[in-house]
Design an enzyme around this catalytic site. Structure first.
Site, PDB file in Angstrom:
ATOM      1  N   ASP A 217      38.299  70.116  -9.565  1.00  0.00           N
ATOM      2  CA  ASP A 217      37.407  69.588 -10.606  1.00  0.00           C
ATOM      3  C   ASP A 217      38.219  69.331 -11.884  1.00  0.00           C
ATOM      4  O   ASP A 217      38.903  70.237 -12.360  1.00  0.00           O
ATOM      5  CB  ASP A 217      36.268  70.579 -10.873  1.00  0.00           C
ATOM      6  CG  ASP A 217      35.414  70.777  -9.618  1.00  0.00           C
ATOM      7  OD1 ASP A 217      35.255  69.802  -8.855  1.00  0.00           O
ATOM      8  OD2 ASP A 217      34.919  71.899  -9.394  1.00  0.00           O
TER       9      ASP A 217
ATOM     10  N   ASP B 168      42.565  62.462  -8.698  1.00  0.00           N
ATOM     11  CA  ASP B 168      42.310  61.051  -9.001  1.00  0.00           C
ATOM     12  C   ASP B 168      42.144  60.868 -10.512  1.00  0.00           C
ATOM     13  O   ASP B 168      41.900  59.768 -10.964  1.00  0.00           O
ATOM     14  CB  ASP B 168      41.026  60.585  -8.301  1.00  0.00           C
ATOM     15  CG  ASP B 168      39.827  61.341  -8.809  1.00  0.00           C
ATOM     16  OD1 ASP B 168      39.895  62.588  -8.849  1.00  0.00           O
ATOM     17  OD2 ASP B 168      38.828  60.712  -9.205  1.00  0.00           O
TER      18      ASP B 168
HETATM   19  C1  LIG Z   1      36.032  67.693  -6.009  1.00  0.00           C
HETATM   20  S1  LIG Z   1      35.857  68.851  -4.762  1.00  0.00           S
HETATM   21  C2  LIG Z   1      37.229  68.520  -3.665  1.00  0.00           C
HETATM   22  C3  LIG Z   1      37.025  69.099  -2.281  1.00  0.00           C
HETATM   23  C4  LIG Z   1      38.156  68.913  -1.270  1.00  0.00           C
HETATM   24  N1  LIG Z   1      39.359  69.619  -1.676  1.00  0.00           N
HETATM   25  C5  LIG Z   1      38.425  67.455  -0.990  1.00  0.00           C
HETATM   26  O1  LIG Z   1      39.488  66.964  -1.346  1.00  0.00           O
HETATM   27  O2  LIG Z   1      37.568  66.800  -0.390  1.00  0.00           O
HETATM   28  C6  LIG Z   1      36.354  70.358  -5.541  1.00  0.00           C
HETATM   29  C7  LIG Z   1      35.974  71.568  -4.711  1.00  0.00           C
HETATM   30  O3  LIG Z   1      36.598  72.714  -5.249  1.00  0.00           O
HETATM   31  C8  LIG Z   1      35.644  73.780  -5.279  1.00  0.00           C
HETATM   32  N2  LIG Z   1      36.114  74.656  -6.365  1.00  0.00           N
HETATM   33  C9  LIG Z   1      36.153  74.366  -7.692  1.00  0.00           C
HETATM   34  N3  LIG Z   1      36.719  75.382  -8.384  1.00  0.00           N
HETATM   35  C10 LIG Z   1      37.045  76.334  -7.471  1.00  0.00           C
HETATM   36  C11 LIG Z   1      37.654  77.615  -7.579  1.00  0.00           C
HETATM   37  N4  LIG Z   1      38.039  78.101  -8.752  1.00  0.00           N
HETATM   38  N5  LIG Z   1      37.843  78.321  -6.435  1.00  0.00           N
HETATM   39  C12 LIG Z   1      37.447  77.818  -5.237  1.00  0.00           C
HETATM   40  N6  LIG Z   1      36.865  76.614  -5.078  1.00  0.00           N
HETATM   41  C13 LIG Z   1      36.670  75.873  -6.187  1.00  0.00           C
HETATM   42  C14 LIG Z   1      34.315  73.118  -5.522  1.00  0.00           C
HETATM   43  O4  LIG Z   1      33.232  73.901  -5.065  1.00  0.00           O
HETATM   44  C15 LIG Z   1      34.472  71.829  -4.699  1.00  0.00           C
HETATM   45  O5  LIG Z   1      34.052  72.009  -3.369  1.00  0.00           O
END
Ligand SMILES: C[S@@+](CC[C@H](N)C(=O)[O-])C[C@H]1O[C@@H](n2cnc3c(N)ncnc32)[C@H](O)[C@@H]1O
Length: 233
Positions: A118, A154
């Site tokens: 994120d 991105d």
């Molecule tokens: C934008 S999505 C990308 C998902 C995947 N890596 C992809 O490329 O399709 C970001 C993911 O990271 C998870 N996430 C965000 N911060 C996190 C953290 N500190 N620890 C674990 N997961 C996290 C969110 O729940 C989300 O599913």
């Protein structure tokens, strides 16, 4: 109308808590498969899990750990894995920071992936970004000698931030130098996010860093991680 979430796991349940990993030890958590498979790959924030699944299917000699803090996404992935017959993978419903910081031993990981974390675009939210110096120092501590850290984003602003954080880390060597990042990587599995965003014409930034041999051993990397943890962010 959204569909009701199914909580039952139609087969083996490969979810594990950080407490269980700490109690049993990382290798022991994988039980019988750890004897045959020597190295470990970790996907942090695996989301819908397509990338992680593609890695597991491509590489039969490796163990995989997926970390994701969305309960729903972990549940959906656990249901999918239960039907897949795959046994070399564990899913941890926790933050990446908690798992990397407290569950993974020194020099235990061959490769980490952080795909499209994120971006938290507002300045006042930058401290929420996953890629912070203290976190990266923990990643270095966990990487095997010559282990690799891969990051993709991105978001241009986050790419510049990541470039700065990674290039400042003395325990890492940029495998794409003199470039900070690449805009595509041949042979890399694509995710549904990536396909959607490519269709929208967004640009991509892929980072690949290797743990520097002889610069930081596991002990000094741990000391450095502790030192950074004690600094205000
Ligand atoms: C934008 S999505 C990308 C998902 C995947 N890596 C992809 O490329 O399709 C970001 C993911 O990271 C998870 N996430 C965000 N911060 C996190 C953290 N500190 N620890 C674990 N997961 C996290 C969110 O729940 C989300 O599913």
């Amino acid at each position: 109308m959204s569909r009701a979430l199914k909580y039952d796991i139609p087969g083996p349940d490969w979810r594990i808590t950080p407490e269980e990993i700490k109690e049993k030890g990382l290798r022991e958590s994988f039980s019988r498969s750890s004897e045959e498979h020597v190295s470990l790959v970790v996907d942090l924030g695996f989301g819908r899990g397509e990338f992680l699944l593609a890695l597991v299917q491509q590489d039969p000699d490796t163990l995989f750990l997926g970390v994701e803090y969305s309960f729903k996404r972990v549940l959906k992935m656990a249901r999918l894995l239960a039907r897949s017959g795959l046994t070399r993978i564990l899913l941890c419903d926790a933050t990446a920071e908690a798992v990397v910081g407290a569950c993974l031993p020194d020099a235990s990981v061959r490769e980490f992936y952080v795909n499209f974390p994120d971006p938290w675009p507002k300045k006042r939210h930058h401290r929420r970004r996953m890629l912070q110096s203290a976190f990266v120092a923990q990643i270095v501590r966990c990487l095997e000698t010559s282990g690799v850290f891969n990051v993709a984003t991105d978001h241009r602003g986050y790419a510049e931030w990541i470039d700065e954080v990674l290039s400042r880390e003395p325990g890492l060597e940029n495998l794409y130098a003199p470039d900070g990042w690449r805009d595509s990587v041949e042979g890399r599995p694509t995710t549904s996010y990536e396909l959607e965003w490519r269709a929208e014409g967004r640009s991509f930034h892929f980072f690949r860093y290797r743990r520097q041999v002889g610069v930081e051993g596991p002990v000094s990397a741990r000391d450095r991680a502790a030192e950074l943890d004690s600094q205000p962010s």
